[in-house]
Design a protein around this motif. Structure first.
Motif, mmCIF file in Angstrom:
data_model
loop_
_atom_site.group_PDB
_atom_site.id
_atom_site.type_symbol
_atom_site.label_atom_id
_atom_site.label_comp_id
_atom_site.label_asym_id
_atom_site.label_seq_id
_atom_site.Cartn_x
_atom_site.Cartn_y
_atom_site.Cartn_z
ATOM 1 N N VAL A 1 0.847 -1.194 0.000
ATOM 2 C CA VAL A 1 0.000 0.000 0.000
ATOM 3 C C VAL A 1 0.882 1.242 0.000
ATOM 4 O O VAL A 1 0.600 2.214 -0.704
ATOM 5 C CB VAL A 1 -0.976 -0.012 1.204
ATOM 6 C CG1 VAL A 1 -1.697 1.325 1.329
ATOM 7 C CG2 VAL A 1 -1.960 -1.161 1.085
ATOM 8 N N ASN A 2 1.962 1.198 0.735
ATOM 9 C CA ASN A 2 2.874 2.339 0.786
ATOM 10 C C ASN A 2 3.459 2.649 -0.587
ATOM 11 O O ASN A 2 3.608 3.821 -0.950
ATOM 12 C CB ASN A 2 3.986 2.101 1.800
ATOM 13 C CG ASN A 2 4.746 3.365 2.118
ATOM 14 O OD1 ASN A 2 4.146 4.388 2.407
ATOM 15 N ND2 ASN A 2 6.065 3.294 2.039
ATOM 16 N N ASP A 3 3.788 1.616 -1.376
ATOM 17 C CA ASP A 3 4.285 1.835 -2.740
ATOM 18 C C ASP A 3 3.255 2.625 -3.554
ATOM 19 O O ASP A 3 3.605 3.558 -4.272
ATOM 20 C CB ASP A 3 4.527 0.503 -3.465
ATOM 21 C CG ASP A 3 5.680 -0.302 -2.908
ATOM 22 O OD1 ASP A 3 6.595 0.294 -2.303
ATOM 23 O OD2 ASP A 3 5.652 -1.541 -3.080
ATOM 24 N N ILE A 4 2.015 2.213 -3.437
ATOM 25 C CA ILE A 4 0.942 2.837 -4.226
ATOM 26 C C ILE A 4 0.714 4.272 -3.794
ATOM 27 O O ILE A 4 0.707 5.192 -4.618
ATOM 28 C CB ILE A 4 -0.354 2.012 -4.119
ATOM 29 C CG1 ILE A 4 -0.146 0.616 -4.727
ATOM 30 C CG2 ILE A 4 -1.520 2.731 -4.807
ATOM 31 C CD1 ILE A 4 -1.256 -0.368 -4.427
ATOM 32 N N SER B 1 2.604 6.308 -2.062
ATOM 33 C CA SER B 1 3.768 7.177 -2.257
ATOM 34 C C SER B 1 3.821 7.700 -3.679
ATOM 35 O O SER B 1 4.074 8.875 -3.919
ATOM 36 C CB SER B 1 5.060 6.411 -1.950
ATOM 37 O OG SER B 1 5.133 6.082 -0.598
ATOM 38 N N ARG B 2 3.571 6.823 -4.622
ATOM 39 C CA ARG B 2 3.613 7.221 -6.027
ATOM 40 C C ARG B 2 2.451 8.148 -6.376
ATOM 41 O O ARG B 2 2.580 9.035 -7.217
ATOM 42 C CB ARG B 2 3.601 5.994 -6.924
ATOM 43 C CG ARG B 2 3.871 6.369 -8.367
ATOM 44 C CD ARG B 2 4.098 5.186 -9.244
ATOM 45 N NE ARG B 2 5.363 4.535 -8.948
ATOM 46 C CZ ARG B 2 5.929 3.642 -9.748
ATOM 47 N NH1 ARG B 2 5.337 3.288 -10.862
ATOM 48 N NH2 ARG B 2 7.066 3.078 -9.408
ATOM 49 N N CYS B 3 1.304 7.958 -5.724
ATOM 50 C CA CYS B 3 0.125 8.797 -5.986
ATOM 51 C C CYS B 3 0.162 10.105 -5.216
ATOM 52 O O CYS B 3 -0.643 10.992 -5.470
ATOM 53 C CB CYS B 3 -1.151 8.059 -5.589
ATOM 54 S SG CYS B 3 -1.530 6.650 -6.601
ATOM 55 N N ASP B 4 1.035 10.171 -4.239
ATOM 56 C CA ASP B 4 1.122 11.333 -3.351
ATOM 57 C C ASP B 4 -0.191 11.556 -2.594
ATOM 58 O O ASP B 4 -0.709 12.674 -2.531
ATOM 59 C CB ASP B 4 1.526 12.584 -4.128
ATOM 60 C CG ASP B 4 2.043 13.681 -3.211
ATOM 61 O OD1 ASP B 4 2.587 13.349 -2.132
ATOM 62 O OD2 ASP B 4 1.886 14.864 -3.556
ATOM 63 N N VAL B 5 -0.736 10.450 -2.060
ATOM 64 C CA VAL B 5 -1.903 10.509 -1.178
ATOM 65 C C VAL B 5 -1.546 9.731 0.091
ATOM 66 O O VAL B 5 -0.559 9.004 0.123
ATOM 67 C CB VAL B 5 -3.179 9.903 -1.829
ATOM 68 C CG1 VAL B 5 -3.566 10.691 -3.070
ATOM 69 C CG2 VAL B 5 -3.002 8.443 -2.162
ATOM 70 N N ASN B 6 -2.351 9.884 1.133
ATOM 71 C CA ASN B 6 -2.030 9.148 2.351
ATOM 72 C C ASN B 6 -2.737 7.796 2.387
ATOM 73 O O ASN B 6 -3.621 7.514 1.587
ATOM 74 C CB ASN B 6 -2.289 9.983 3.611
ATOM 75 C CG ASN B 6 -3.746 10.239 3.861
ATOM 76 O OD1 ASN B 6 -4.590 9.375 3.652
ATOM 77 N ND2 ASN B 6 -4.060 11.431 4.334
ATOM 78 N N ARG B 7 -2.317 6.969 3.318
ATOM 79 C CA ARG B 7 -2.843 5.605 3.421
ATOM 80 C C ARG B 7 -4.356 5.590 3.669
ATOM 81 O O ARG B 7 -5.049 4.714 3.182
ATOM 82 C CB ARG B 7 -2.115 4.836 4.534
ATOM 83 C CG ARG B 7 -0.653 4.590 4.229
ATOM 84 C CD ARG B 7 0.081 3.978 5.409
ATOM 85 N NE ARG B 7 -0.442 2.667 5.762
ATOM 86 C CZ ARG B 7 -0.062 1.523 5.208
ATOM 87 N NH1 ARG B 7 0.855 1.528 4.268
ATOM 88 N NH2 ARG B 7 -0.579 0.370 5.604
#
Length: 91
Positions: A26-29, A31-37
Protein backbone atom coordinates in the motif's frame (compact mmCIF):
# COMPACT_ATOMS: atom_id res chain seq x y z
CA UNK A 1 -13.10 11.14 -5.72
CA UNK A 2 -13.48 8.95 -8.82
CA UNK A 3 -10.21 10.35 -10.14
CA UNK A 4 -8.41 9.32 -6.96
CA UNK A 5 -9.73 5.76 -7.18
CA UNK A 6 -8.67 5.58 -10.82
CA UNK A 7 -5.24 6.99 -9.92
CA UNK A 8 -4.76 4.33 -7.24
CA UNK A 9 -5.82 1.61 -9.68
CA UNK A 10 -3.64 2.86 -12.51
CA UNK A 11 -0.68 3.15 -10.18
CA UNK A 12 -1.19 -0.42 -8.98
CA UNK A 13 -1.04 -1.69 -12.59
CA UNK A 14 2.06 0.42 -13.28
CA UNK A 15 3.76 -1.09 -10.24
CA UNK A 16 2.73 -4.56 -11.38
CA UNK A 17 4.76 -3.99 -14.55
CA UNK A 18 7.79 -3.20 -12.39
CA UNK A 19 7.60 -5.81 -9.65
CA UNK A 20 5.83 -8.96 -8.53
CA UNK A 21 2.32 -8.72 -7.09
CA UNK A 22 3.51 -10.08 -3.75
CA UNK A 23 6.08 -7.28 -3.50
CA UNK A 24 3.63 -4.38 -3.99
CA UNK A 25 2.62 -2.60 -0.80
CA UNK A 26 0.00 0.00 0.00
CA UNK A 27 2.87 2.34 0.79
CA UNK A 28 4.28 1.84 -2.74
CA UNK A 29 0.94 2.84 -4.23
CA UNK A 30 0.21 5.85 -2.03
CA UNK A 31 3.77 7.18 -2.26
CA UNK A 32 3.61 7.22 -6.03
CA UNK A 33 0.12 8.80 -5.99
CA UNK A 34 1.12 11.33 -3.35
CA UNK A 35 -1.90 10.51 -1.18
CA UNK A 36 -2.03 9.15 2.35
CA UNK A 37 -2.84 5.61 3.42
CA UNK A 38 -6.28 6.60 4.71
CA UNK A 39 -7.19 7.65 1.17
CA UNK A 40 -6.27 4.19 -0.09
CA UNK A 41 -8.33 2.49 2.60
CA UNK A 42 -11.27 4.79 1.92
CA UNK A 43 -11.48 3.30 -1.57
CA UNK A 44 -10.20 -0.26 -1.04
CA UNK A 45 -10.03 -2.75 1.81
CA UNK A 46 -6.62 -4.02 0.70
CA UNK A 47 -4.53 -4.68 -2.41
CA UNK A 48 -6.44 -7.84 -3.40
CA UNK A 49 -9.72 -5.88 -3.32
CA UNK A 50 -8.13 -3.17 -5.50
CA UNK A 51 -7.07 -5.82 -8.01
CA UNK A 52 -10.47 -7.55 -8.03
CA UNK A 53 -12.29 -4.24 -8.39
CA UNK A 54 -10.16 -3.17 -11.33
CA UNK A 55 -10.44 -6.55 -13.10
CA UNK A 56 -14.23 -6.49 -12.67
CA UNK A 57 -14.36 -2.95 -14.07
CA UNK A 58 -12.19 -4.01 -17.03
CA UNK A 59 -14.35 -7.10 -17.69
CA UNK A 60 -17.56 -5.04 -17.47
CA UNK A 61 -16.11 -2.68 -20.08
CA UNK A 62 -15.37 -5.57 -22.41
CA UNK A 63 -18.87 -6.98 -21.93
CA UNK A 64 -20.36 -3.55 -22.63
CA UNK A 65 -18.32 -3.24 -25.84
CA UNK A 66 -19.30 -6.75 -26.97
CA UNK A 67 -22.94 -5.97 -26.22
CA UNK A 68 -22.79 -2.81 -28.30
CA UNK A 69 -21.16 -4.65 -31.19
CA UNK A 70 -23.58 -7.57 -30.95
CA UNK A 71 -26.46 -5.34 -32.03
CA UNK A 72 -24.65 -4.71 -35.30
CA UNK A 73 -24.63 -8.45 -36.02
CA UNK A 74 -28.07 -9.33 -34.64
CA UNK A 75 -26.90 -11.38 -31.67
CA UNK A 76 -27.50 -10.78 -28.00
CA UNK A 77 -24.86 -10.77 -25.30
CA UNK A 78 -25.87 -10.92 -21.67
CA UNK A 79 -23.92 -10.80 -18.46
CA UNK A 80 -24.99 -13.49 -16.02
CA UNK A 81 -23.94 -13.79 -12.41
CA UNK A 82 -23.52 -17.09 -10.59
CA UNK A 83 -22.27 -16.65 -7.06
CA UNK A 84 -19.32 -14.29 -7.22
CA UNK A 85 -18.52 -15.13 -10.85
CA UNK A 86 -19.77 -13.36 -13.97
CA UNK A 87 -20.37 -15.12 -17.25
CA UNK A 88 -21.13 -13.94 -20.77
CA UNK A 89 -24.03 -15.58 -22.55
CA UNK A 90 -24.32 -15.29 -26.34
CA UNK A 91 -27.75 -15.71 -27.92
Amino acid sequence: MKRTKELLTDTFWELLEEKAYSKITVNDIVSRCDVNRNTFYYHFQDIPSLMINSIEKWADGIIREISELSFLYGTGVYKKKKGNASFISFC
